[in-house]
Motif scaffolding. Sequence first.
Motif, PDB file in Angstrom:
ATOM      1  N   TYR A   1       0.810  -1.213   0.000  1.00  0.00           N
ATOM      2  CA  TYR A   1       0.000   0.000   0.000  1.00  0.00           C
ATOM      3  C   TYR A   1       0.845   1.265   0.000  1.00  0.00           C
ATOM      4  O   TYR A   1       1.856   1.355   0.687  1.00  0.00           O
TER       5      TYR A   1
ATOM      6  N   ASN B   1      -2.630   5.849   0.707  1.00  0.00           N
ATOM      7  CA  ASN B   1      -3.417   4.872   1.457  1.00  0.00           C
ATOM      8  C   ASN B   1      -3.196   4.991   2.960  1.00  0.00           C
ATOM      9  O   ASN B   1      -4.123   5.330   3.714  1.00  0.00           O
TER      10      ASN B   1
ATOM     11  N   LYS C   1      -5.860   7.130   5.690  1.00  0.00           N
ATOM     12  CA  LYS C   1      -6.672   6.219   6.505  1.00  0.00           C
ATOM     13  C   LYS C   1      -6.275   6.293   7.973  1.00  0.00           C
ATOM     14  O   LYS C   1      -7.126   6.222   8.867  1.00  0.00           O
TER      15      LYS C   1
ATOM     16  N   SER D   1     -11.736   0.456   1.483  1.00  0.00           N
ATOM     17  CA  SER D   1     -11.856   1.773   0.859  1.00  0.00           C
ATOM     18  C   SER D   1     -12.273   2.817   1.895  1.00  0.00           C
ATOM     19  O   SER D   1     -13.257   2.628   2.624  1.00  0.00           O
TER      20      SER D   1
END
Length: 340
Positions: free
Chosen positions: A245, A250, A254, A279
């Motif tokens: 990732y 990402n 997050k 997601s």
Amino acid sequence: MASATTTLFSPNPIFPTDHHPLSPSPIVPKSFTGLCKPFHSRVPTSFPFFHCRRPKFFVRATVIKWRCPKQTLPPDCDTSFQKKLLYLESIGIDSFSLIENHPSLITASLADIRSTVEYITSMDFTAIEFRRMVGMCPEILTTQVSDLIPVFTFLHREVHVLGSDIKRVINRRPRLLICSVSKQLRPTLYFLQSIGIEEVNKHTDLLSCSVEEKFMPRIDYFENIGFSRRDATSMFQRFPPLFCYSIKNNLEPKYSYFVVEMGRDLKELKEFPQYFSFSLENRIKPRHKRCVEMGVCFPLPALLKTNEMRFQSRLDVCVNSSTPLKTSPLWCAGCDVNEV
């Protein structure tokens, strides 16, 4: 001056130096018409032979040199290159677009290319699978068979990939075929095993990654946001795909949402690093907001792993009954987090 019957394999160049703008077009196989069209559209019109009354099939060294200015061309470029184009066309590969991504194909030996194609397809790969592999990794075409054999041997003997799974592994990550066993694949295998990832045969796509450029920066990132080195490596041991990732696209967004908006503890990420596989816009944010609106707090697996119907069912149960406190042992009672 070239005659109207000049063929693709004529000993004379298709475009000799004294080529006149009004000379007739050479005969071109019909199968090449569609292949050459996008190529023509990108060739500069400053070349003198572009002022012809009819379009030409360009494989002259002049055009090749323009497409790949840093590539040294062999003396017999016209003939050998044309033969390679015909061979690649015969197996369904768009040669010109391939050259842009991998110019060394120009000087590669046709015999070597043919040997590579025949060896890989002899491993039970279909023509469609092979074309897809080359599209993802053009360097495969110029890889010697003597360099391919050690890769298959390594995957089978050292990574313990079953013979029946070899095709799946290569189809998923064709780049494995162009990696050096001694310089790339084996050192990466040892690193993954050193941090506790024992079943590397389930994560073979990681073997083509760089330990220094890809793995270490991600471990360092988790250390920088508050995890100990041991906890950080533990997360990758639990969920090896975490290595793939992007930090910027990402992990960072997050993690920021997890801390700022969700207000959760890092311990939850340590126990459920799969959080980063969901997601942010389509799963994490919508479900978290619905829980906030209804005054419900689910652990990460129950929040994210379940399908939409199961998630809504759990939400309805919590809303229509007396919801226990988060500190209560009944907080997550009856929630099967492994159910999807």
